[in-house]
Design an enzyme around this catalytic site. Structure first.
Site, PDB file in Angstrom:
ATOM      1  N   ILE A 138     -11.442  50.993  91.924  1.00 34.26           N
ATOM      2  CA  ILE A 138     -11.243  49.505  91.783  1.00 34.26           C
ATOM      3  C   ILE A 138     -11.560  48.963  92.467  1.00 34.26           C
ATOM      4  CG2 ILE A 138      -9.391  47.565  91.929  1.00 34.26           C
ATOM      5  CD1 ILE A 138      -7.024  49.825  90.982  1.00 34.26           C
ATOM      6  N   HIS A 196     -34.289  59.529  68.263  1.00 33.05           N
ATOM      7  CA  HIS A 196     -35.392  59.553  69.531  1.00 33.05           C
ATOM      8  C   HIS A 196     -36.073  58.091  69.012  1.00 33.05           C
ATOM      9  CE1 HIS A 196     -38.807  59.994  72.176  1.00 33.05           C
ATOM     10  NE2 HIS A 196     -39.649  58.848  71.222  1.00 33.05           N
TER      11      HIS A 196
HETATM   12  C1  LIG Z   1      -8.212  47.167  88.057  1.00 30.00           C
HETATM   13  C2  LIG Z   1      -7.779  47.659  86.743  1.00 30.00           C
HETATM   14  C3  LIG Z   1      -8.632  48.706  86.239  1.00 30.00           C
HETATM   15  C4  LIG Z   1      -8.647  49.368  85.441  1.00 30.00           C
HETATM   16  N1  LIG Z   1      -9.492  50.358  84.468  1.00 30.00           N
HETATM   17  C5  LIG Z   1      -9.406  50.974  83.771  1.00 30.00           C
HETATM   18  C6  LIG Z   1     -10.516  51.507  82.889  1.00 30.00           C
HETATM   19  O1  LIG Z   1     -11.739  51.276  82.916  1.00 30.00           O
HETATM   20  N2  LIG Z   1     -10.158  52.784  82.111  1.00 30.00           N
HETATM   21  C7  LIG Z   1      -9.398  53.491  82.180  1.00 30.00           C
HETATM   22  O2  LIG Z   1      -9.179  54.413  81.293  1.00 30.00           O
HETATM   23  N3  LIG Z   1      -8.101  53.140  83.156  1.00 30.00           N
HETATM   24  C8  LIG Z   1      -8.373  51.854  84.014  1.00 30.00           C
HETATM   25  N4  LIG Z   1      -7.030  51.418  84.386  1.00 30.00           N
HETATM   26  C9  LIG Z   1      -6.094  52.659  84.310  1.00 30.00           C
HETATM   27  C10 LIG Z   1      -5.112  51.836  83.589  1.00 30.00           C
HETATM   28  O3  LIG Z   1      -4.974  50.019  83.566  1.00 30.00           O
HETATM   29  C11 LIG Z   1      -3.494  52.508  83.528  1.00 30.00           C
HETATM   30  O4  LIG Z   1      -3.619  54.234  83.384  1.00 30.00           O
HETATM   31  C12 LIG Z   1      -3.116  52.482  81.710  1.00 30.00           C
HETATM   32  O5  LIG Z   1      -2.682  50.700  81.884  1.00 30.00           O
HETATM   33  C13 LIG Z   1      -2.029  53.223  82.202  1.00 30.00           C
HETATM   34  O6  LIG Z   1      -1.113  52.942  80.778  1.00 30.00           O
HETATM   35  P1  LIG Z   1       0.468  52.929  80.473  1.00 30.00           P
HETATM   36  O7  LIG Z   1       1.117  52.580  79.756  1.00 30.00           O
HETATM   37  O8  LIG Z   1       1.537  54.363  81.448  1.00 30.00           O
HETATM   38  O9  LIG Z   1       1.229  52.276  81.999  1.00 30.00           O
HETATM   39  P2  LIG Z   1       0.842  50.508  82.361  1.00 30.00           P
HETATM   40  O10 LIG Z   1      -0.101  49.870  81.605  1.00 30.00           O
HETATM   41  O11 LIG Z   1       1.455  50.051  83.548  1.00 30.00           O
HETATM   42  O12 LIG Z   1       2.213  49.964  81.216  1.00 30.00           O
HETATM   43  C14 LIG Z   1       3.202  50.355  81.310  1.00 30.00           C
HETATM   44  C15 LIG Z   1       4.170  49.296  80.734  1.00 30.00           C
HETATM   45  O13 LIG Z   1       5.748  49.362  80.795  1.00 30.00           O
HETATM   46  C16 LIG Z   1       6.229  48.318  81.391  1.00 30.00           C
HETATM   47  N5  LIG Z   1       8.095  48.690  81.849  1.00 30.00           N
HETATM   48  C17 LIG Z   1       8.044  49.375  82.380  1.00 30.00           C
HETATM   49  N6  LIG Z   1       9.296  49.432  83.082  1.00 30.00           N
HETATM   50  C18 LIG Z   1      10.137  49.207  82.070  1.00 30.00           C
HETATM   51  C19 LIG Z   1      11.263  49.239  81.977  1.00 30.00           C
HETATM   52  N7  LIG Z   1      11.895  49.854  82.703  1.00 30.00           N
HETATM   53  N8  LIG Z   1      11.497  48.992  80.697  1.00 30.00           N
HETATM   54  C20 LIG Z   1      10.549  48.430  79.617  1.00 30.00           C
HETATM   55  N9  LIG Z   1       9.299  48.101  79.674  1.00 30.00           N
HETATM   56  C21 LIG Z   1       9.014  48.760  81.533  1.00 30.00           C
HETATM   57  C22 LIG Z   1       5.501  47.562  82.218  1.00 30.00           C
HETATM   58  O14 LIG Z   1       5.957  46.217  81.891  1.00 30.00           O
HETATM   59  C23 LIG Z   1       4.350  47.847  81.149  1.00 30.00           C
HETATM   60  O15 LIG Z   1       4.591  46.609  79.970  1.00 30.00           O
HETATM   61  C24 LIG Z   1      -6.864  49.850  85.245  1.00 30.00           C
HETATM   62  C25 LIG Z   1      -6.636  49.662  86.118  1.00 30.00           C
HETATM   63  C26 LIG Z   1      -6.380  48.491  87.307  1.00 30.00           C
HETATM   64  C27 LIG Z   1      -5.465  48.867  87.864  1.00 30.00           C
HETATM   65  N1  LIG Z   2     -13.092  52.673  85.620  1.00 29.97           N
HETATM   66  C1  LIG Z   2     -11.191  53.295  85.588  1.00 29.97           C
HETATM   67  O1  LIG Z   2     -11.288  54.413  84.887  1.00 29.97           O
HETATM   68  C2  LIG Z   2     -10.935  53.076  86.742  1.00 29.97           C
HETATM   69  C3  LIG Z   2     -11.207  50.795  86.869  1.00 29.97           C
HETATM   70  C4  LIG Z   2     -10.274  50.858  87.768  1.00 29.97           C
HETATM   71  C5  LIG Z   2      -8.782  52.141  88.310  1.00 29.97           C
HETATM   72  N2  LIG Z   2      -8.626  52.899  87.580  1.00 29.97           N
HETATM   73  C6  LIG Z   2      -7.351  53.832  87.764  1.00 29.97           C
HETATM   74  O2  LIG Z   2      -6.456  52.733  88.370  1.00 29.97           O
HETATM   75  C7  LIG Z   2      -6.278  53.851  89.507  1.00 29.97           C
HETATM   76  C8  LIG Z   2      -5.693  53.286  90.461  1.00 29.97           C
HETATM   77  O3  LIG Z   2      -7.036  53.127  91.657  1.00 29.97           O
HETATM   78  P1  LIG Z   2      -8.015  52.771  93.019  1.00 29.97           P
HETATM   79  O4  LIG Z   2      -9.531  52.499  93.185  1.00 29.97           O
HETATM   80  O5  LIG Z   2      -6.713  51.741  93.673  1.00 29.97           O
HETATM   81  O6  LIG Z   2      -7.773  54.196  93.943  1.00 29.97           O
HETATM   82  P2  LIG Z   2      -8.391  55.878  93.639  1.00 29.97           P
HETATM   83  O7  LIG Z   2      -7.232  56.783  94.339  1.00 29.97           O
HETATM   84  O8  LIG Z   2      -9.323  55.601  92.825  1.00 29.97           O
HETATM   85  O9  LIG Z   2      -8.547  55.100  95.535  1.00 29.97           O
HETATM   86  C9  LIG Z   2      -8.210  54.680  95.936  1.00 29.97           C
HETATM   87  C10 LIG Z   2      -8.921  55.053  97.534  1.00 29.97           C
HETATM   88  O10 LIG Z   2      -8.647  54.223  98.643  1.00 29.97           O
HETATM   89  C11 LIG Z   2      -8.399  55.141  99.928  1.00 29.97           C
HETATM   90  N3  LIG Z   2      -7.387  54.833 100.743  1.00 29.97           N
HETATM   91  C12 LIG Z   2      -6.157  55.496 100.387  1.00 29.97           C
HETATM   92  N4  LIG Z   2      -4.938  54.728 101.834  1.00 29.97           N
HETATM   93  C13 LIG Z   2      -6.202  53.987 102.272  1.00 29.97           C
HETATM   94  C14 LIG Z   2      -6.283  53.298 103.495  1.00 29.97           C
HETATM   95  N5  LIG Z   2      -5.159  52.807 104.011  1.00 29.97           N
HETATM   96  N6  LIG Z   2      -6.786  52.422 104.184  1.00 29.97           N
HETATM   97  C15 LIG Z   2      -7.984  52.897 103.779  1.00 29.97           C
HETATM   98  N7  LIG Z   2      -8.266  53.860 102.487  1.00 29.97           N
HETATM   99  C16 LIG Z   2      -7.555  54.636 101.768  1.00 29.97           C
HETATM  100  C17 LIG Z   2      -8.410  56.648  98.943  1.00 29.97           C
HETATM  101  O11 LIG Z   2      -9.266  57.152 100.288  1.00 29.97           O
HETATM  102  C18 LIG Z   2      -9.918  56.204  98.222  1.00 29.97           C
HETATM  103  O12 LIG Z   2     -10.451  56.336  97.861  1.00 29.97           O
HETATM  104  C19 LIG Z   2      -6.779  55.588  89.692  1.00 29.97           C
HETATM  105  O13 LIG Z   2      -6.819  56.428  89.830  1.00 29.97           O
HETATM  106  C20 LIG Z   2      -7.534  55.079  88.779  1.00 29.97           C
HETATM  107  O14 LIG Z   2      -7.762  56.317  87.652  1.00 29.97           O
HETATM  108  C21 LIG Z   2      -9.612  53.403  86.701  1.00 29.97           C
END
Ligand SMILES: Cc1cc2nc3c(=O)[nH]c(=O)nc-3n(C[C@H](O)[C@H](O)[C@H](O)COP(=O)(O)OP(=O)(O)OC[C@H]3O[C@@H](n4cnc5c(N)ncnc54)[C@H](O)[C@@H]3O)c2cc1C
Ligand SMILES: NC(=O)c1ccc[n+]([C@@H]2O[C@H](COP(=O)([O-])OP(=O)(O)OC[C@H]3O[C@@H](n4cnc5c(N)ncnc54)[C@H](O)[C@@H]3O)[C@@H](O)[C@H]2O)c1
Length: 572
Positions: free
Chosen positions: A268, A542
């Protein structure tokens, strides 16, 4: 509470769907192909799946003599069934959480003929669609273009002259928001069209095979928990949603600060540094570990630092924790107190316009009722075995209960969540299936991109030492690739970590243009158990960037007596 109408069919859904699909194609429209089911970003191919198609499919199914029944989303389960339910259950499968994990599981379940419901407490699409992958990639699409347009040298190298590039913040924010709405609609429609009951309410597990949402109790032969995650904010940090924010707020792009500290240099942090610097902010990273981007292969991390950090308006503090962050108020800036990550001694205080907290994500399991089935979370995550089956406090498997996606913490990626859901459905429909997590690719969508699959070099060396085998490394540069040079994008590297004795691919890491797309040749090879001696003869068009990977495999030195083809792929 919202109520939505879902449609389901009295005849087996597979029959209905194939009838619908054929008829729909004849009508010049199409049913979403399997490869498009994941929310993804393939919006152009996904266009046809809209509500009008849904209505048309419904009509077509009617005319095929399939009885349609509508059920109130928060009322009793629909009377129709896509499967012959055994055991008096309301559903074959109930999924709690309609994020991408739940969505992937639901679609695969109806394909397998299971009567399926999905419970969502907030909005369909979960983190990825509403607060994650989708809006962040929309912002990154903007930052990529801004970066290119602002790079006079780059433009000149093509013979192009471009006037100063500017942007409209609200229009950029709207692009991200509109994309999220569109993909959310696609996801909802795809489930409705296939007969998944979307139930609105907060889901709680009441006991084995029993779930409550709102005031309604339903039973299911199998239950999948897919409740995802939320931003994890360390103690001492006060998030006000304005000047101290998480990704949930940052994706709305309500303002572009002149100077923003990003706490955490993982996915992130890195992606947002790309966005903010392209839009004109200065960035200061605060990272607890001794190097930036600690999760990446160190060599790729170094290269990424040289290209993505050093030439940009970014500075950093490593080996420090942000122990206290106070939002801007009363005319004072955001205050960040840093302490040494090892000694915990005070190190520095930063004064910035804003701070983005990107220190990881916490599983969301509150109110899920895990205590009703004697399950204790571990650091908040739901403990599961390699088949995603939930493990209780005594170490026993809880029958008919699974947990997928971010809530189990195995791999917090959207496509991993979806793949785990599909794997669970395979099992509950009688086919044992273990997902090989080492074959799941990951990508960071910076400019240029970073991608990886399998082990990093230090992980591979550790495994090799433990298990007593040799590893070798091969590398290819984007500088030798015609397509990359035509694009003036020669800055890039692909790295292969492999076993020279048998040609097994242990890891592939790519830094460079379209790295996120290029990784799939390697991840598919690992998933299918292909060895280097097999795939090095595959032919690539290519001039394409894919030749970087072709060269990579061709440059590996596998012992000539290595057998081919190889054994079954190993599970992680
Ligand atoms: C800024 C950001 C960028 C990211 N970019 C990428 C990326 O480019 N590629 C990638 O692979 N991953 C990316 N991720 C990670 C990805 O978003 C998550 O890994 C993924 O959304 C996980 O899917 P999930 O279905 O486990 O949970 P979620 O997507 O979190 O969905 C869980 C759902 O469950 C619902 N819920 C929770 N508890 C309950 C309950 N008790 N009853 C009913 N509903 C409930 C929630 O409202 C939610 O809609 C990113 C994450 C962030 C934060
Ligand atoms: N392109 C993608 O696939 C994508 C994009 C965004 C997020 N995500 C998913 O979302 C999840 C969360 O992403 P993220 O970037 O928050 O987590 P991350 O685990 O990738 O990175 C967190 C970073 O914060 C550091 N950190 C933790 N506590 C700290 C503190 N108190 N002070 C300073 N540094 C600290 C850690 O050492 C680590 O480098 C990841 O697991 C990732 O898989 C995926």
């Amino acid at each position: 509470m919202q109520s939505s109408i879902s449609l389901s069919f009295s005849s087996p859904s597979t029959i209905c769907r194939s009838d619908c699909s054929t008829a729909a194609v004849a009508n010049g429209s199409f049913l979403m192909p399997r490869s498009l089911r994941f929310c993804g970003l393939r919006k152009e191919a996904f266009k046809s799946l809209n509500s009008s198609l849904h209505i048309r499919l419904t009509r077509l199914c009617c005319s095929n003599n399939n009885r349609i029944s509508a059920s109130s989303a928060n009322g009793a389960p629909s009377s129709s069934s896509s499967s012959s339910l055994k055991g008096g259950f309301d559903y074959d499968l109930v999924i709690i959480g309609a994020g991408v994990g739940g969505h992937g599981a639901a679609l695969h379940a109806v394909e397998k003929g299971l009567k399926t419901a999905i419970i969502e407490g907030e909005v369909v699409g979960g983190t990825c669609v509403n607060r994650g992958c989708v809006p962040s990639k929309a912002l990154l699409a903007v930052s990529g273009r801004m970066r290119e347009l602002q790079n006079e040298q780059h433009m000149k190298s093509f013979g192009l002259q471009v006037a100063a590039a500017g942007y409209d913040r609200q229009a950029v924010a709207d692009h991200a928001n509109n994309l999220a709405s569109k993909i959310r609609g696609n996801l909802t429609n795809s489930m409705k069209a296939l007969g998944v009951d979307i139930l609105t309410g907060f889901g709680t597990v009441l006991g084995p095979q029993k779930v409550k949402y709102g005031d309604t109790v339903i039973t299911a032969k199998d239950i999948i928990i897919a409740t995802g995650s939320v931003p994890s904010v360390p103690k001492g940090i006060e998030v006000d949603g304005k000047t101290v924010i998480t990704s949930d707020h940052a994706l709305k792009l309500e303002f572009v600060p002149n100077w923003i500290a990003i706490v955490g240099s993982g996915y992130i942090g890195l992606e947002f540094s790309d966005v903010y610097t392209a839009l004109g902010s200065e960035v200061t990273f605060v990272e607890a570990l001794d190097q930036l981007m600690p999760g990446f292969d160190p060599e790729i991390g170094k290269l990424a630092q040289r290209v993505l950090i050093n030439p940009r308006k970014i500075d950093y503090h490593t080996g420090v924790f942000a122990s206290k962050i106070t939002p801007a108020r009363d005319g004072k800036p955001v205050l960040i107190e840093l302490i040494d990550a090892k000694t915990k001694e005070p190190k520095d205080t930063l004064e910035v316009d804003a701070a983005l907290i990107a220190t990881g994500r916490a599983p969301f399991t509150q109110g899920l009722g895990l205590e009703n089935i004697n399950v204790q979370t571990q650091r908040g995550f739901v403990p599961v075995d390699e088949r995603m089956q939930v493990i209780d406090a005594n170490g026993e498997l809880v029958p008919h209960l699974y947990c997928i996606g971010d809530a189990n913490g195995k791999m917090m990626l959207a496509h991993a969540a979806s793949a785990q859901g599909i794997s669970v459905v395979e099992q509950v429909t009688g086919k044992d299936h273990i997902l090989n997590h080492l074959s799941i690719p990951a990508a960071c969508f910076t400019h240029p991109e970073i991608s990886m699959v399998g082990l990093t070099e230090p992980q591979a060396r550790e495994k090799a030492e433990k298990e007593g085998f040799e590893i070798s490394i091969a590398k290819t540069s984007f500088k030798a690739n015609t397509k990359a040079l035509a694009e003036n994008e020669g800055e890039g590297l692909a790295k292969l970590i492999y076993r020279p004795d048998n040609g097994e691919i242990l890891g592939v890491h790519i830094f460079g243009m379209h790295a996120a797309d290029l990784i799939h040749e390697a991840s598919n090879a690992i998933a299918l158990g292909s060895r280097i001696q097999d795939i090095k003869y595959a032919v690539h068009a290519h001039p394409t960037l894919s030749e970087v990977i072709d060269e990579l495999f061709k440059s590996a030195k596998v012992k000539t007596n290595a057998s081919s083809p190889i054994a079954e792929p190993v599970a992680a």
